[in-house]
Design an enzyme around this catalytic site. Structure first.
Site: not given
Ligand code: SIN
Length: 525
Positions: A118, A246, A293, A355, A390
């Site tokens: 990720e 987000h 993000r 978020h 985060r």
């Molecule tokens: C996402 O799936 O975009 C969010 C995952 C996260 O904030 O850890």
């Protein structure tokens, strides 16, 4: 109906963090009372988490993971907390989620856990259950919790306030003793009465605060209940200006907020305008749609302001194979389809949304708050792991690790904890008026608009000052109305939302620098 309940251990909230604490204590033979405001307990913040949860992989090690957390946290992460998470996380995950509650994580073609990469992680280390990992975890956990002989689960119960010796005791001499938490006043929605739950140890696990903002990925119940209650009880609350936004929340007039996972851009989807033109290359020529993000979220905001448009779009179908769309995103596809958007051929309307709250109720490495006998775990707490921003997919793991740590500390110290405090009086019910839902709805909407426009993605001193003036005035009105009204869950939430909004705004005003997800256009270096 008994107005008073006595229990050794009270846990408020049953997401991954509260659920873990409950399960560990109950498995060790302790009797635990767990309350949740939901009538259907699975609908916690955990339930809606789409991304995955960090586990490990042959290329990974705790030092590498710690470095990634510290890097994301923008110099504000507490290294000791990051190290605990990195060192203990994989073992706790295996013990609880895999071996104890059997979460059906996705397997690869060799039958092993499918570990993926990720954004901002140095190596693949994230496991998942399609695009609904939180839901799989919550369902598996609740299946065990609801039938556990040592757990009493009270649904439809909303905590009103934490009980403390110095605020609530009838013993006047307790004023001179160090303050201590002795349970909570709790509203039973079915019986429409406030009960006293007297406890020797209390654990707050109420989740986040996203719903104090107009746009959010969080469910309605994330209104800062735990932060507001802890603040009123006198516990330290820190880092609340660090709200992670987000970039992509589904935007539809009739739809509740829901997240469109970053994984969608991870497989190639692009942010575009209505005519299909991508725009992220303007803001970050190298990473484009996969920029950090906060950069992506602020870019979307800028496009929306410049073009005076209510949202932008995600284009998945022009960039990603149909088979991949179907296999990776069944949950997102189903939810969008409910509002007439077919993600295999339509653009998905999105806006940024609040978020995750990186700050919260200060806790030590065992989940202990600054108030004696009160613990906090999960998003409501601030362990220092997330610093000023985060790292993706760390929050579920943090809930798990601190949930387990708090359980250990509670079990070790229960013998020395004071016995049930018998000096707390029943709830003094002064409310006579039926609260007006229109008034509650309007006040909540005012809080959400003020927070979104003045305390959102891009902040400035003059806007924050204006927000604070409006919120303080509103808080005075809400507090007056609260005193004379009959109790409802919405009224409790409104009171907590305005207090939490004031806490967040005050912190954002005091922090004059741009750090991590706290971005000030008038920053002083
Ligand atoms: C996402 O799936 O975009 C969010 C995952 C996260 O904030 O850890």
């Amino acid at each position: 109906m008994n107005e008073k309940i006595e229990t050794d251990i009270l846990i408020i909230g049953v997401g991954i963090a509260g659920g873990t604490t409950a399960l560990k204590l109950a498995d060790a033979g302790h009797n635990v009372t767990v309350i949740t405001r939901a009538n259907e307990p699975k609908k916690s913040n955990t339930y809606w988490a789409q991304g995955g949860i960090i586990y490990t992989s042959p290329d990974d090690n705790p030092d590498l993971f710690t470095q990634d957390i510290l890097h994301a946290g923008a110099g504000h992460t507490y290294p000791k907390a990051a190290k605990i998470l990195a060192e203990e996380g994989p073992a706790v995950l295996k013990e609880i989620l895999i071996d104890r509650v059997n979460v059906p994580f996705d397997l690869n073609k060799d039958g092993e856990l499918d570990v993926v990469m990720e954004a901002a992680h140095s190596v693949p280390r994230i496991i998942h259950a399609t695009d609904a990992t939180g839901r799989a975890i919550e369902i598996a956990m609740l299946n065990v919790i609801k039938d556990h002989p040592n757990i009493t689960l009270l649904t439809g119960h909303t905590a009103v306030d934490l009980l403390t010796t110095n605020h609530h005791s009838k013993d006047r001499m307790s004023l001179y003793e160090p303050p201590s938490c002795v349970g909570a006043y709790v509203f039973d929605r079915k019986e429409r009465m406030v009960k006293r739950i007297l406890a020797r140890k209390t654990i707050l696990a109420t989740g986040g605060l996203g719903n104090i903002f107009l746009r959010t990925t969080n469910p309605k119940g994330a209104r800062g209940d735990g932060i507001a209650m802890a603040y009123r009880a006198g516990a330290r609350v820190i880092n609340t200006e660090y709200i992670q936004f987000h970039p992509t929340t589904f935007h539809h007039e009739m739809a509740p907020n829901f997240l469109i996972s970053e994984a969608v851009r991870g497989v190639g989807a692009r942010l575009v305008h209505e005519d299909g033109t991508p725009f992220m290359q303007k803001y970050d020529p190298e990473w484009k749609d996969l920029a950090p993000r906060d950069v992506v979220a602020r870019s979307i905001r800028q496009e929306m302001i410049e073009r005076d448009i209510p949202n932008v779009y995600l284009d998945l179908h022009s960039y990603v194979d149909q088979s991949e769309i179907k296999s990776h995103f069944p949950n997102i596809a189903e939810r969008c389809m409910a509002y007439g958007i077919d993600i295999s051929k339509d653009l998905i309307p999105v806006v940024p949304g609040a978020h995750y709250s990186c700050g919260g109720v200060w806790v030590d490495e065992w989940g202990k708050t600054s108030l004696d006998q009160l613990y906090a775990v999960g998003e409501v707490a601030c362990t220092g792991v997330h610093g000023a921003n985060r790292l993706a997919s760390t929050s579920l793991l943090e809930g798990l690790v601190w949930g387990a740590r708090a359980a250990k500390d509670v079990a070790n110290s229960l013998g020395d904890a004071p016995s049930i405090n018998e000096t707390i009086p029943p709830w003094n019910d002064t409310g006579q008026f039926e609260p007006d839902p229109l008034l509650i709805g309007q006040d909540m909407s005012t809080i959400q608009h003020v927070m979104w426009n003045y305390v959102g993605l891009v902040r400035a001193g003059y806007r924050l000052q204006r927000a604070l003036r409006e919120l303080r005035h509103l808080e005075t009105e809400i507090e007056r109305f609260y005193r004379v009204s009959q109790m409802t869950d919405d009224l409790i939430g409104l009171r907590n939302a305005v207090r939490t909004a004031v806490i967040v705004t005050t912190a954002a005003l005091a922090n004059k620098q741009s750090i991590g997800c706290h971005y000030r256009e008038d920053a002083v270096e």
